[in-house]
Design a protein around this motif. Structure first.
Motif, PDB file in Angstrom:
ATOM      1  N   ARG A   1      49.198  60.896  19.263  1.00 53.76           N
ATOM      2  CA  ARG A   1      47.741  61.048  19.181  1.00 53.76           C
ATOM      3  C   ARG A   1      47.375  61.703  17.850  1.00 53.76           C
ATOM      4  NH1 ARG A   1      43.570  64.989  21.156  1.00 53.76           N
ATOM      5  NH2 ARG A   1      41.770  63.726  21.697  1.00 53.76           N
ATOM      6  N   TRP A   2      46.292  61.220  17.253  1.00 53.30           N
ATOM      7  CA  TRP A   2      45.757  61.756  16.000  1.00 53.30           C
ATOM      8  C   TRP A   2      44.313  62.165  16.238  1.00 53.30           C
ATOM      9  CZ3 TRP A   2      48.731  61.861  11.493  1.00 53.30           C
ATOM     10  CH2 TRP A   2      49.975  61.245  11.606  1.00 53.30           C
ATOM     11  N   ILE A   3      43.901  63.269  15.614  1.00 55.31           N
ATOM     12  CA  ILE A   3      42.525  63.758  15.737  1.00 55.31           C
ATOM     13  C   ILE A   3      41.929  63.979  14.350  1.00 55.31           C
ATOM     14  CG2 ILE A   3      42.861  64.833  17.995  1.00 55.31           C
ATOM     15  CD1 ILE A   3      43.110  67.544  16.499  1.00 55.31           C
ATOM     16  N   GLU A   4      40.602  64.058  14.310  1.00 63.16           N
ATOM     17  CA  GLU A   4      39.933  64.407  13.057  1.00 63.16           C
ATOM     18  C   GLU A   4      40.208  65.866  12.728  1.00 63.16           C
ATOM     19  OE1 GLU A   4      35.863  62.114  12.429  1.00 63.16           O
ATOM     20  OE2 GLU A   4      35.958  63.086  14.371  1.00 63.16           O
ATOM     21  N   ASP A   5      40.417  66.153  11.452  1.00 62.01           N
ATOM     22  CA  ASP A   5      40.621  67.521  10.991  1.00 62.01           C
ATOM     23  C   ASP A   5      39.304  68.282  11.155  1.00 62.01           C
ATOM     24  OD1 ASP A   5      40.953  69.882   9.552  1.00 62.01           O
ATOM     25  OD2 ASP A   5      41.995  68.913   7.891  1.00 62.01           O
ATOM     26  N   PRO A   6      39.288  69.387  11.921  1.00 56.94           N
ATOM     27  CA  PRO A   6      38.038  70.128  12.127  1.00 56.94           C
ATOM     28  C   PRO A   6      37.442  70.680  10.825  1.00 56.94           C
ATOM     29  CG  PRO A   6      39.724  70.886  13.664  1.00 56.94           C
ATOM     30  CD  PRO A   6      40.390  69.950  12.699  1.00 56.94           C
ATOM     31  N   GLN A   7      38.282  70.985   9.827  1.00 55.84           N
ATOM     32  CA  GLN A   7      37.777  71.510   8.550  1.00 55.84           C
ATOM     33  C   GLN A   7      37.322  70.398   7.594  1.00 55.84           C
ATOM     34  OE1 GLN A   7      40.365  73.376  10.087  1.00 55.84           O
ATOM     35  NE2 GLN A   7      38.696  74.808  10.457  1.00 55.84           N
TER      36      GLN A   7
ATOM     37  N   GLY B   1      38.028  66.478  20.869  1.00 56.51           N
ATOM     38  CA  GLY B   1      37.378  65.309  20.284  1.00 56.51           C
ATOM     39  C   GLY B   1      38.116  64.015  20.541  1.00 56.51           C
ATOM     40  N   ARG B   2      37.581  62.991  19.942  1.00 58.89           N
ATOM     41  CA  ARG B   2      38.119  61.640  20.092  1.00 58.89           C
ATOM     42  C   ARG B   2      39.508  61.572  19.456  1.00 58.89           C
ATOM     43  NH1 ARG B   2      36.238  56.665  21.104  1.00 58.89           N
ATOM     44  NH2 ARG B   2      34.154  57.443  21.479  1.00 58.89           N
ATOM     45  N   GLY B   3      40.403  60.871  20.103  1.00 64.25           N
ATOM     46  CA  GLY B   3      41.751  60.693  19.578  1.00 64.25           C
ATOM     47  C   GLY B   3      42.024  59.241  19.246  1.00 64.25           C
ATOM     48  N   ALA B   4      42.938  59.029  18.330  1.00 67.07           N
ATOM     49  CA  ALA B   4      43.430  57.698  18.008  1.00 67.07           C
ATOM     50  C   ALA B   4      44.934  57.732  18.257  1.00 67.07           C
ATOM     51  CB  ALA B   4      43.132  57.354  16.551  1.00 67.07           C
ATOM     52  N   TRP B   5      45.490  56.616  18.663  1.00 61.08           N
ATOM     53  CA  TRP B   5      46.883  56.562  19.088  1.00 61.08           C
ATOM     54  C   TRP B   5      47.652  55.597  18.204  1.00 61.08           C
ATOM     55  CZ3 TRP B   5      48.282  59.726  23.185  1.00 61.08           C
ATOM     56  CH2 TRP B   5      47.224  60.352  23.827  1.00 61.08           C
TER      57      TRP B   5
END
Length: 102
Positions: free
Chosen positions: A24-30, A45-49
């Motif tokens: 799973r990959w997520i957007e960097d909060p910073q 948040g939304r994840g990409a796989w």
């Protein structure tokens, strides 16, 4: 009785498979234009796989898979950075045999 196993779609090869074989990959909060691996699957948040496979990473970058998954045109993914993050997150990962046959 069979147990339910959550299914996810790889943003690279678009193969639907058990989420346990995908990262799973997520957007960097910073910096929302970057992505971060989420191996523990606890990020918000939304994840990409993505399969832990360089070919799937190449396809995801070429096809804009992460931008599509996050529904955002601001996502910019460089292949070199993605491969380095993939190797760091899962250094000994390999794809299941059924993925390699597609």
């Amino acid at each position: 009785m069979t147990t339910h196993r959550p299914q996810r779609t790889c943003v690279g090869c678009r193969l639907v498979t058990d989420q346990e074989v995908l990262l799973r990959w997520i957007e960097d909060p910073q910096d929302p234009s970057r992505i971060l691996p989420d191996p523990k699957r606890r990020g918000t948040g939304r994840g990409a796989w993505l399969h832990p496979d360089p070919e799937c990473a190449r396809l995801a970058v070429r096809r804009g898979g992460f931008a599509r998954a996050y529904r955002s045109s601001r996502i910019r993914v460089e292949l070199d950075e993605l491969l380095a993050a993939l190797n760091k997150a899962l250094p000994n990962a390999s794809c299941p045999p059924e993925h390699l046959q597609t």
